[in-house]
Motif scaffolding. Sequence first.
Motif, mmCIF file in Angstrom:
data_model
loop_
_atom_site.group_PDB
_atom_site.id
_atom_site.type_symbol
_atom_site.label_atom_id
_atom_site.label_comp_id
_atom_site.label_asym_id
_atom_site.label_seq_id
_atom_site.Cartn_x
_atom_site.Cartn_y
_atom_site.Cartn_z
ATOM 1 N N GLN A 17 7.908 50.869 -14.849
ATOM 2 C CA GLN A 17 6.779 50.890 -15.542
ATOM 3 C C GLN A 17 5.779 49.627 -15.563
ATOM 4 O OE1 GLN A 17 6.290 54.014 -17.041
ATOM 5 N NE2 GLN A 17 8.057 54.397 -15.918
ATOM 6 N N ASP A 19 3.316 47.140 -13.606
ATOM 7 C CA ASP A 19 2.294 46.990 -12.570
ATOM 8 C C ASP A 19 2.331 45.479 -12.267
ATOM 9 O OD1 ASP A 19 2.242 49.703 -12.059
ATOM 10 O OD2 ASP A 19 0.557 49.832 -13.346
ATOM 11 N N GLU A 21 1.211 42.667 -9.397
ATOM 12 C CA GLU A 21 0.395 42.362 -8.134
ATOM 13 C C GLU A 21 1.250 41.951 -7.133
ATOM 14 O OE1 GLU A 21 -2.941 39.829 -8.392
ATOM 15 O OE2 GLU A 21 -4.144 41.168 -9.954
ATOM 16 N N CYS A 24 7.527 43.932 -6.818
ATOM 17 C CA CYS A 24 8.225 45.343 -7.118
ATOM 18 C C CYS A 24 9.278 45.081 -7.708
ATOM 19 C CB CYS A 24 8.055 46.086 -5.779
ATOM 20 S SG CYS A 24 6.540 46.575 -5.191
ATOM 21 N N ARG A 248 5.302 42.960 -19.397
ATOM 22 C CA ARG A 248 3.839 43.112 -19.197
ATOM 23 C C ARG A 248 3.177 41.863 -20.068
ATOM 24 N NH1 ARG A 248 2.990 49.505 -20.643
ATOM 25 N NH2 ARG A 248 3.279 50.409 -18.373
#
Length: 254
Positions: A17, A19, A21, A24, A248
């Motif tokens: 969930q 993102d 850059e 991963c 995040r």
Amino acid sequence: MPPLVTHMIAAVRAGGQVDAESVCFDEQNGDYLLGATTPDIRVLTRWDRERTHFFDIYDDGHQDCVENFFGAHRMFRDPSSLSTETIAWVAGYLTHVIMDQEYVLQIYRPFFGSRSVLGGNSHANLLDRVLQYELDRRERESDERMQQMRRALFGSAVEIDAGFVDRPLLIRWRDTTAAMTEHPPDWERFSFIASRHLKSAGIESESGLREFMETIPELLEDTLSRVDQAALDAFFESTAERTTTVLREWLGAA
């Protein structure tokens, strides 16, 4: 607290969930998986739990394991100053401490702790271990996934700057973690994993252990009748939500 494979799978689910850059957060990122298990490195080092988890399970007051982690290790606070490998490891580390804190708050204390119906006695702690082991056993049922994670782990640790964990120790822990993915999804290792709690319950002899292992199906049924699937689902869902929010915000992707 949840075993290692449970932590790695939970980290992958939450990471999906987020993102980022350059990173991963998935089951092919061994540095991320390794981070998701590293707080339990105290199994090798015998460090106090608070030193690696940044949460005191005996303190009922407000605690924030994430803020405590960054307060103790300020070098990790700014991800722009870290390599992609170290970012992945720190992110994984955060998933672990968050999950453990939420497990204490949402599962252990209400259902097994001193203020629960079970009262936090040796039997309660044994049932808690039964639950943890079953959750981990379920995650290990996919042999293909375990093989993929094992390959990813063996490619990790080389470029991580873990600060308070030196590289030889981290590589030793990586090998320990990878070995966990080799264990079949059965109950054969439970007596080893839960040995301290079994001793507390007076189960030490070989015959006593054999008799106890025969009662596992009944104990598991008893445990799952106390902690139903709805409570477990709520725990996993809220943990993933908090983890996603923390990662995040840390990465500046909120």
